[in-house]
Design a protein around this motif. Structure first.
Motif, PDB file in Angstrom:
ATOM      1  N   THR A  27     -21.478 -11.850  14.336  1.00 40.91           N
ATOM      2  CA  THR A  27     -21.008 -10.945  13.282  1.00 40.91           C
ATOM      3  C   THR A  27     -19.494 -10.949  13.203  1.00 40.91           C
ATOM      4  OG1 THR A  27     -22.942  -9.533  13.660  1.00 40.91           O
ATOM      5  CG2 THR A  27     -21.109  -8.578  12.434  1.00 40.91           C
ATOM      6  N   ARG A  28     -18.849 -10.880  14.358  1.00 44.69           N
ATOM      7  CA  ARG A  28     -17.389 -10.918  14.366  1.00 44.69           C
ATOM      8  C   ARG A  28     -16.871 -12.247  13.831  1.00 44.69           C
ATOM      9  NH1 ARG A  28     -18.013  -9.652  20.290  1.00 44.69           N
ATOM     10  NH2 ARG A  28     -15.962 -10.599  20.637  1.00 44.69           N
ATOM     11  N   ALA A  29     -17.572 -13.335  14.153  1.00 48.53           N
ATOM     12  CA  ALA A  29     -17.161 -14.643  13.648  1.00 48.53           C
ATOM     13  C   ALA A  29     -17.310 -14.718  12.131  1.00 48.53           C
ATOM     14  CB  ALA A  29     -17.982 -15.737  14.322  1.00 48.53           C
ATOM     15  N   THR A  30     -18.364 -14.117  11.595  1.00 51.21           N
ATOM     16  CA  THR A  30     -18.569 -14.110  10.148  1.00 51.21           C
ATOM     17  C   THR A  30     -17.466 -13.330   9.439  1.00 51.21           C
ATOM     18  OG1 THR A  30     -20.965 -14.243  10.483  1.00 51.21           O
ATOM     19  CG2 THR A  30     -20.194 -13.505   8.320  1.00 51.21           C
ATOM     20  N   GLU A  54      -7.953 -12.865  23.858  1.00 53.40           N
ATOM     21  CA  GLU A  54      -8.937 -13.861  24.268  1.00 53.40           C
ATOM     22  C   GLU A  54      -9.187 -14.817  23.111  1.00 53.40           C
ATOM     23  OE1 GLU A  54     -13.494 -14.139  26.049  1.00 53.40           O
ATOM     24  OE2 GLU A  54     -12.318 -12.307  26.257  1.00 53.40           O
ATOM     25  N   ARG A  55      -9.196 -16.088  23.420  1.00 55.47           N
ATOM     26  CA  ARG A  55      -9.408 -17.108  22.403  1.00 55.47           C
ATOM     27  C   ARG A  55     -10.895 -17.390  22.246  1.00 55.47           C
ATOM     28  NH1 ARG A  55      -6.388 -18.713  18.166  1.00 55.47           N
ATOM     29  NH2 ARG A  55      -6.779 -20.885  17.618  1.00 55.47           N
ATOM     30  N   PHE A  56     -11.381 -17.393  20.982  1.00 53.26           N
ATOM     31  CA  PHE A  56     -12.798 -17.611  20.718  1.00 53.26           C
ATOM     32  C   PHE A  56     -12.990 -18.906  19.923  1.00 53.26           C
ATOM     33  CE2 PHE A  56     -13.392 -13.216  21.885  1.00 53.26           C
ATOM     34  CZ  PHE A  56     -14.676 -13.212  22.411  1.00 53.26           C
ATOM     35  N   ARG A  57     -14.097 -19.557  20.215  1.00 56.05           N
ATOM     36  CA  ARG A  57     -14.517 -20.766  19.486  1.00 56.05           C
ATOM     37  C   ARG A  57     -16.023 -20.655  19.291  1.00 56.05           C
ATOM     38  NH1 ARG A  57     -12.114 -25.837  18.929  1.00 56.05           N
ATOM     39  NH2 ARG A  57     -13.565 -27.549  18.447  1.00 56.05           N
ATOM     40  N   GLN A  75     -19.544 -21.530  16.788  1.00 55.69           N
ATOM     41  CA  GLN A  75     -20.179 -22.330  15.754  1.00 55.69           C
ATOM     42  C   GLN A  75     -20.863 -21.396  14.757  1.00 55.69           C
ATOM     43  OE1 GLN A  75     -20.100 -25.623  15.233  1.00 55.69           O
ATOM     44  NE2 GLN A  75     -18.724 -25.888  17.010  1.00 55.69           N
ATOM     45  N   LEU A  76     -20.485 -21.526  13.484  1.00 59.31           N
ATOM     46  CA  LEU A  76     -21.032 -20.659  12.446  1.00 59.31           C
ATOM     47  C   LEU A  76     -21.373 -21.512  11.228  1.00 59.31           C
ATOM     48  CD1 LEU A  76     -21.616 -17.689  11.587  1.00 59.31           C
ATOM     49  CD2 LEU A  76     -19.310 -17.661  10.609  1.00 59.31           C
ATOM     50  N   THR A 108     -12.410 -20.641  14.991  1.00 63.72           N
ATOM     51  CA  THR A 108     -11.514 -20.422  16.125  1.00 63.72           C
ATOM     52  C   THR A 108     -10.522 -19.335  15.770  1.00 63.72           C
ATOM     53  OG1 THR A 108     -11.708 -22.760  16.735  1.00 63.72           O
ATOM     54  CG2 THR A 108      -9.919 -21.515  17.744  1.00 63.72           C
ATOM     55  N   TRP A 109     -10.413 -18.352  16.619  1.00 64.86           N
ATOM     56  CA  TRP A 109      -9.452 -17.277  16.380  1.00 64.86           C
ATOM     57  C   TRP A 109      -9.129 -16.571  17.689  1.00 64.86           C
ATOM     58  CZ3 TRP A 109     -14.590 -16.475  16.155  1.00 64.86           C
ATOM     59  CH2 TRP A 109     -15.107 -15.276  16.609  1.00 64.86           C
ATOM     60  N   THR A 110      -8.049 -15.823  17.653  1.00 71.15           N
ATOM     61  CA  THR A 110      -7.614 -15.031  18.806  1.00 71.15           C
ATOM     62  C   THR A 110      -7.997 -13.579  18.585  1.00 71.15           C
ATOM     63  OG1 THR A 110      -5.749 -16.517  19.225  1.00 71.15           O
ATOM     64  CG2 THR A 110      -5.657 -14.329  20.221  1.00 71.15           C
TER      65      THR A 110
END
Length: 355
Positions: A6-9, A68-71, A73-74, A80-82
């Motif tokens: 959800t956060r990635a979306t 924290e760095r996130f990667r 797959q969506l 990719t975001w911080t």
């Protein structure tokens, strides 16, 4: 909302989020490790202060911030975001949790101290394993594992048994236990320092949303559950619903839903006008007329009109009407709502009109 997908979306759509992380995204052990790491690194502890309606400034929370760095797959693409991690300790929640912990420790200590006290009808624990099992059950029940030191002393007494016809003289052994319980002050202090912490996540830039602003924004968020509470409880009292016909049920629900919308609109308009004019309302709180607020509830606004009375005197030739004079508070509320006090006075305009 705290789910990683959800956060990635939200990030992929170019929007922002601010949400608490549940125990799935941030287990309690990991949260405590991150807080401990921030303390060891000497990170800056940010205090969040708020000034109440009486002008008193108090600290409502404190916390640390990390990234924290996130990667992720969506939909076949890599996002990719911080993400900013806000570790917040609420002062009120910490005080309540600490009081609860102290109470549980005291209760557990009292129950353990009385464990071996003999009472009528109370079974006696005859083995050491039974005593240990009872103590563990008490510690688990009060969630005090590791916070109390319990010592078990075992005493064996021998009593000679007289010989009877057909039985030799013997010795009867009786085993008794005593339990001594004391507080593990160091462990209790450590547990007290770990209470009240919660992790929040946001992708909003620091220059637009500081840690202090994030705490204030989350605390002042709109809660739709509050309207559900109004609808089901006071003042609309939809539940319990006791009607005989379906059309009555539908009609009542629709009527109360309209009333809920009016309450919500009334409250929202007054708060918005007060915010725009940078003013506060005084006199809404019974017993404290000098207390003012910039966020009055619809219930308190309507309560201010409780003593308003319309009196109608009818005779054979005319009807005379009289309305209670409006107070300055009532006039201010009507003005904030965009109504002229003249509308109220019109209720008595035709007081001398002949029937």
């Amino acid at each position: 909302m705290a789910a990683q997908q959800t956060r990635a979306t939200i990030q992929a759509q170019g929007d922002y989020y601010l949400c608490p992380l549940s125990a799935v995204q941030m287990p309690p052990a990991q949260l405590q490790q991150e807080v401990a790491a921030q303390r060891e690194q000497g990170a800056r502890l940010v205090q969040v202060k708020r000034t109440d309606e009486e002008g008193k400034t108090t600290c409502i929370a404190q916390g640390y911030e990390s990234e924290e760095r996130f990667r992720v797959q969506l939909d076949g693409q890599t996002q990719t975001w911080t993400e900013r991690r806000l570790l917040i300790q609420s002062v009120a929640a910490t005080q309540a949790a600490q009081a609860s912990l102290q109470s549980r420790v005291q209760q557990a200590q009292q129950v353990i101290d009385e464990l071996m006290v003999r009472r009528q009808g109370k079974p006696r624990l005859q083995t050491r394993s039974a005593v240990e099992e009872a103590i563990n059950e008490i510690l688990t029940r009060f969630r005090c594992e590791g916070l109390l030191r319990v010592q078990i002393q075992e005493y064996t007494q021998e009593h000679p048994v007289r010989a009877y016809p057909g039985r030799l003289t013997g010795v009867r052994r009786t085993v008794t236990f005593t339990v001594a319980c004391s507080r593990e002050e160091e462990a209790i202090a450590q547990a007290m320092g770990q209470l009240g912490w919660r992790a929040y996540a946001t992708n909003h830039p620091t220059e637009h949303l500081t840690l202090e602003q994030a705490v204030e924004a989350y605390r002042d968020e709109y809660l739709v559950e509050r309207n559900f509470s109004r609808l089901k409880g006071h003042p609309l009292s939809l539940a319990p619903l006791d009607v005989q016909r379906d059309d009555h049920r539908v009609g009542l629900v629709r009527l109360l839903t309209l009333a809920l919308r009016i309450l919500t609109l009334l409250e929202g308009v007054v708060r918005q006008r007060l915010r725009e004019q940078q003013e506060k309302l005084a006199g809404l709180f019974a017993g404290n007329p000098k207390r003012n607020t910039c966020q009055p509830t619809a219930e308190r606004l309507l309560e201010a009109f409780r003593e308003v009375t319309l009196t109608i005197v009818r005779t054979l030739h005319f009807a005379q009407r009289h309305v209670t004079s409006l107070s300055s508070l009532q006039q201010q509320i009507l003005t904030l709502l965009g109504f002229s006090p003249a509308l109220y006075l019109q209720l008595a305009d035709d007081s001398r009109k002949f029937a």
